[in-house]
Design an enzyme around this catalytic site. Sequence first.
Site, PDB file in Angstrom:
ATOM      1  N   GLU A 868       0.794  -1.226   0.000  1.00  0.00           N
ATOM      2  CA  GLU A 868       0.000   0.000   0.000  1.00  0.00           C
ATOM      3  C   GLU A 868       0.829   1.281   0.000  1.00  0.00           C
ATOM      4  OE1 GLU A 868      -2.050  -2.118   3.169  1.00  0.00           O
ATOM      5  OE2 GLU A 868      -3.841  -1.071   2.489  1.00  0.00           O
TER       6      GLU A 868
HETATM    7  N1  MCN Z   1       7.282  -8.080  -0.742  1.00  0.00           N
HETATM    8  C1  MCN Z   1       8.636  -8.260  -0.960  1.00  0.00           C
HETATM    9  N2  MCN Z   1       9.540  -7.681  -0.132  1.00  0.00           N
HETATM   10  C2  MCN Z   1       9.129  -6.877   0.888  1.00  0.00           C
HETATM   11  C3  MCN Z   1       7.760  -6.659   1.092  1.00  0.00           C
HETATM   12  C4  MCN Z   1       6.843  -7.307   0.268  1.00  0.00           C
HETATM   13  O1  MCN Z   1       9.002  -8.929  -1.911  1.00  0.00           O
HETATM   14  N3  MCN Z   1      10.006  -6.310   1.689  1.00  0.00           N
HETATM   15  C5  MCN Z   1       6.307  -8.722  -1.631  1.00  0.00           C
HETATM   16  C6  MCN Z   1       5.484  -9.801  -0.921  1.00  0.00           C
HETATM   17  O2  MCN Z   1       6.124 -11.029  -0.971  1.00  0.00           O
HETATM   18  C7  MCN Z   1       4.186  -9.771  -1.706  1.00  0.00           C
HETATM   19  C8  MCN Z   1       4.053  -8.317  -2.122  1.00  0.00           C
HETATM   20  O3  MCN Z   1       5.360  -7.749  -2.030  1.00  0.00           O
HETATM   21  O4  MCN Z   1       4.310 -10.550  -2.856  1.00  0.00           O
HETATM   22  C9  MCN Z   1       3.108  -7.518  -1.225  1.00  0.00           C
HETATM   23  O5  MCN Z   1       3.381  -7.840   0.096  1.00  0.00           O
HETATM   24  P1  MCN Z   1       2.675  -7.107   1.331  1.00  0.00           P
HETATM   25  O6  MCN Z   1       3.016  -5.677   1.331  1.00  0.00           O
HETATM   26  O7  MCN Z   1       2.926  -7.901   2.547  1.00  0.00           O
HETATM   27  O8  MCN Z   1       1.106  -7.125   0.992  1.00  0.00           O
HETATM   28  P2  MCN Z   1       0.079  -8.352   0.907  1.00  0.00           P
HETATM   29  O9  MCN Z   1       0.693  -9.537   0.317  1.00  0.00           O
HETATM   30  O10 MCN Z   1      -0.674  -8.444   2.167  1.00  0.00           O
HETATM   31  O11 MCN Z   1      -0.834  -7.766  -0.276  1.00  0.00           O
HETATM   32  C10 MCN Z   1      -1.826  -6.856  -0.089  1.00  0.00           C
HETATM   33  C11 MCN Z   1      -1.509  -5.452  -0.561  1.00  0.00           C
HETATM   34  C12 MCN Z   1      -2.741  -4.695  -0.429  1.00  0.00           C
HETATM   35  S1  MCN Z   1      -3.338  -4.495   1.125  1.00  0.00           S
HETATM   36  C13 MCN Z   1      -3.439  -4.279  -1.533  1.00  0.00           C
HETATM   37  S2  MCN Z   1      -4.902  -3.449  -1.377  1.00  0.00           S
HETATM   38  C14 MCN Z   1      -2.928  -4.531  -2.827  1.00  0.00           C
HETATM   39  C15 MCN Z   1      -1.514  -4.800  -2.877  1.00  0.00           C
HETATM   40  O12 MCN Z   1      -1.008  -5.479  -1.892  1.00  0.00           O
HETATM   41  N4  MCN Z   1      -3.695  -4.906  -3.847  1.00  0.00           N
HETATM   42  C16 MCN Z   1      -3.116  -5.278  -5.023  1.00  0.00           C
HETATM   43  N5  MCN Z   1      -0.945  -4.932  -4.086  1.00  0.00           N
HETATM   44  C17 MCN Z   1      -1.703  -5.255  -5.156  1.00  0.00           C
HETATM   45  N6  MCN Z   1      -1.112  -5.603  -6.331  1.00  0.00           N
HETATM   46  C18 MCN Z   1      -1.901  -6.037  -7.341  1.00  0.00           C
HETATM   47  N7  MCN Z   1      -1.321  -6.394  -8.485  1.00  0.00           N
HETATM   48  N8  MCN Z   1      -3.232  -6.155  -7.230  1.00  0.00           N
HETATM   49  C19 MCN Z   1      -3.866  -5.776  -6.122  1.00  0.00           C
HETATM   50  O13 MCN Z   1      -5.169  -5.901  -6.025  1.00  0.00           O
END
Ligand code: MCN
Length: 909
Positions: A868
């Site tokens: 986000e």
């Molecule tokens: N990641 C990473 N290294 C980090 C942090 C995260 O590689 N230091 C990677 C994670 O492995 C994951 C991705 O980034 O593949 C997102 O991780 P994270 O921030 O933990 O979020 P969530 O997996 O809980 O995903 C939800 C978040 C939210 S809340 C919304 S809304 C959202 C989003 O991610 N909606 C999306 N990204 C989106 N991306 C796409 N393409 N489509 C959506 O609907």
Amino acid sequence: MIQKTFIVNGIERMLVVDDNAMLSDVLRGQLRLTGVKVGCAQGQCGACSVIIDGKVTRACVTKARLVDDYAAITTIEGLGTQKHLHPLQVAWVVHGGAQCGFCTPGFIVSAKGLLDANPNPSREAVRDWFQKHKNACRCTGYVPLVDAVMDAAKALRGEKTLSLDDNKPADGRLWGSSYPRPTGVAKVLGQWDFGDDRKHQLPPGTLHLALVNAKVSHANIKGIDTAEAAAMPGVVRVLTHKDVKGRNRINGLIAFPYTRGDGWERPILGDEKVFQYGDALAIVCADSEAHARAAAEKVRLDLEELPAYMSAPEAMAEDAIEIHPGTPNVYFTQPLVKGEETGPYFAREDLVVAEGEYYTQRQPHMPIEPDVGFAYVNSDGKLVIHSKSIGLHLHLLMVADGIGVKLEDMEAVQNPAGGTFGYKFSPTMEALVGVAAVATGRPCHLRYNYAQQQYYTGKRSPFFIKGRYVADKATGKILAAESEWDVDHGPYCEFGDLLTARGAHYWSAGYGIPNQRGEGRCVATNHAWGAAFRGYGSPEIMFASESLMDELAEKMGWDPLELRYANVYRPGDTTPTGNAPDSYALPEQIDLLRPKYKEALRRARENSTDAVKRGVGVAIGIYGCGLDGPDTSNADVELHPDGGVTLYDCWEDHGQGADMGSLGTAHEALRPLGMPPEKIRLIKNDTSKVPCSGPAGGSRSQVVTGNAIRLACEHLITAMRKPDGTFRTYEEMVEEQLPLRYSGTWTTPCRPTDENAQGDPICVYMYGLFMAEVAVTTATGKVQVEKMTLISDIGKINNKLVVDGQNWGGMAQGIGLALSEDFEDIKKHSSLAGAGIPYIKDIPDRMELIYVEPAREFGPFGAAGIGEMPLCGPHPAVINAVYNACGVRIRHLPAYPEKVLAGLRAQNK
Ligand code: MCN
Ligand code: FES
Ligand code: FES
């Protein structure tokens, strides 16, 4: 009906097509070429692109009968196979071009049309092509798609080789690498089956549903007459609230004891009142979607219209009636009380005060895939619901009582989702298909059209914000802040209290302001219900606090970047909620940006003319990873005879890359075993098979579920470790009767905020520093973003391709929030184009990403989240840049050209 012969992917196929059938329906339905996706079905998204006799064509607006006999039609299925991918398909995988993957086949087919015509296009020619063919992507910000086309073109010209192994790390370590996500190949082949593709995988006898949606925003329901609809061709049942076995309400899960109302307001099928445009009042169940939709038109509604309150101020007016009788329209209030009283600071004459009023709009999520799902009762008597849910366990809890089935008799499965951006944090059609499957005893499939996606799924709740800062001119330090925010959350309370509380958490985030007073109010209205949208509270409130920062800088005669530098978190500072930040990298981020900022200001000055004025703006964007307070996730890992493992988790995938998240984290945790990634199998997102990992919202998964995965793997490794430090094999584990499956559970060490919004709600945050460079055309007021720069602090990176994609895609949505997106006018904004989705030429090709990577104490292997953050700061950066360019301050989003033009005209008066 007419007989046609087409050469489809090189093979002659005979078809008999209905007069009105669209080519997309014929290809998908009759030839099962479901790689041809249908998003908007209105010619606005390009998901359905095919090539007909060399011409890229949108199949959803092309009548099949009008396509020439013997026309050569190429779909994604005609490009490559799993063993022999087309260079475009390889390039898409290695550049991370397929996030959710819904737009992917259409883009790749469109790109093939381009490269067939022009084997050596410039980047601008690629962008022009996608613009012309209306290929829209909501996930990637377009940059990696252009990269992929350029690379594929080189490969096709024989100038380079392309292979899926290109990004595979030489040292075998996935963590921190650009390893391609596991679902990539299926997505580029068009074989990643979304909810509407899966209807072909349901058994004969499946019913297709159509909703009868209210076409007014507030009314008493006097009667629903289904007789004519029930007699229509193909109709099996027409269901109303009388057919719902359960309580017929969604459980809104009230979060705070001081929320007014009980949280049971949202009807599954309207019974007493219509609360918003689009409310479902009946469901037609028929043998085809076309029959169901035709019959839905025949349901007669007897509605007594009531005054509709379409914004928070209207619903807060003294004479407004209660939308939910017995519950005040303002049903939740969140004070912000930190430090000393603020009044005396604002009374001091030696200090500088800046104040303003701001508005962020009802931003629509606009996934390219509209909402879809299905339900059935399985052989064990369980009601199984398949949908785009990003909170499977949560949603069962929210819909079980309403449908009238015990929680333990329900299961939920996530279909591959074509993007949600948070709207699927709320249930949408889950209860509707559940009710229909229970009532009919048959599998029931429901697909929204794009208008329904717009008016009958939740939206970002508009914020009406007032704020002021008081600061010392010499040091630049902000000594106190005050704020008020009214949240228009639509008629249903789900997560509205939490959202309002998050206003307090992120107002002025980034700055160690010691004294704060504020109040947020959550208001019921009759516009679209409020759902989580990427950022959820922060992009709204930080638009105000980051715009106000620039307004303060101007009043004080400070440079906006330097004023931020003077105030950003340093050790000893606390967040608005009174807890310590988990990273103090913002000064370093500003130091990194400073030379680029100066250079950008110089460029803007030099390239400005009276006709096109250029400017630069900066903003900070911050968000927390997790649900407020203690937040728990679970994952399991199981050892197999081949020495590999299966990882079981419920890290739902919007498209962000949960597959890569799970794989990268598990691979890192299992490094002591030296396990290759091919031996880590993923079973995900099915409540009958995996433990509860909590919803994939609040950018929590990498941190919270990542830690659960880490712990599960560590428990397995501990069990496998022999006294001499080597590891037991599978056979040795069995021989010693050691368990093969291990669970990991992790909970954030957090404390929820109290009634003053003080506490320790989040233990890992993400910090972004954004810079926008814009050009304003003075004759029209049109703003073009020419470059974005983002310096991210997201801790250690799991996967570089994923985080780059998140940052580009999030910034593209921030540009949309700043300039074009809205869902205010229900009619005009009920399509992608009408609601202002940014196409490729609205997004700059130049989006520079820089990372600082301070390890997080509580993040798995030092990682924070990312999802986000990239949508928390681009829009104030753009709006600050508009001011820098032309002196027009936009406080009410989006900054449509006419608003900027009005500001320019006002200057000349
Ligand atoms: N990641 C990473 N290294 C980090 C942090 C995260 O590689 N230091 C990677 C994670 O492995 C994951 C991705 O980034 O593949 C997102 O991780 P994270 O921030 O933990 O979020 P969530 O997996 O809980 O995903 C939800 C978040 C939210 S809340 C919304 S809304 C959202 C989003 O991610 N909606 C999306 N990204 C989106 N991306 C796409 N393409 N489509 C959506 O609907
Ligand atoms: Fe055909 Fe959107 S353009 S589905
Ligand atoms: Fe383009 Fe999701 S990857 S819409």
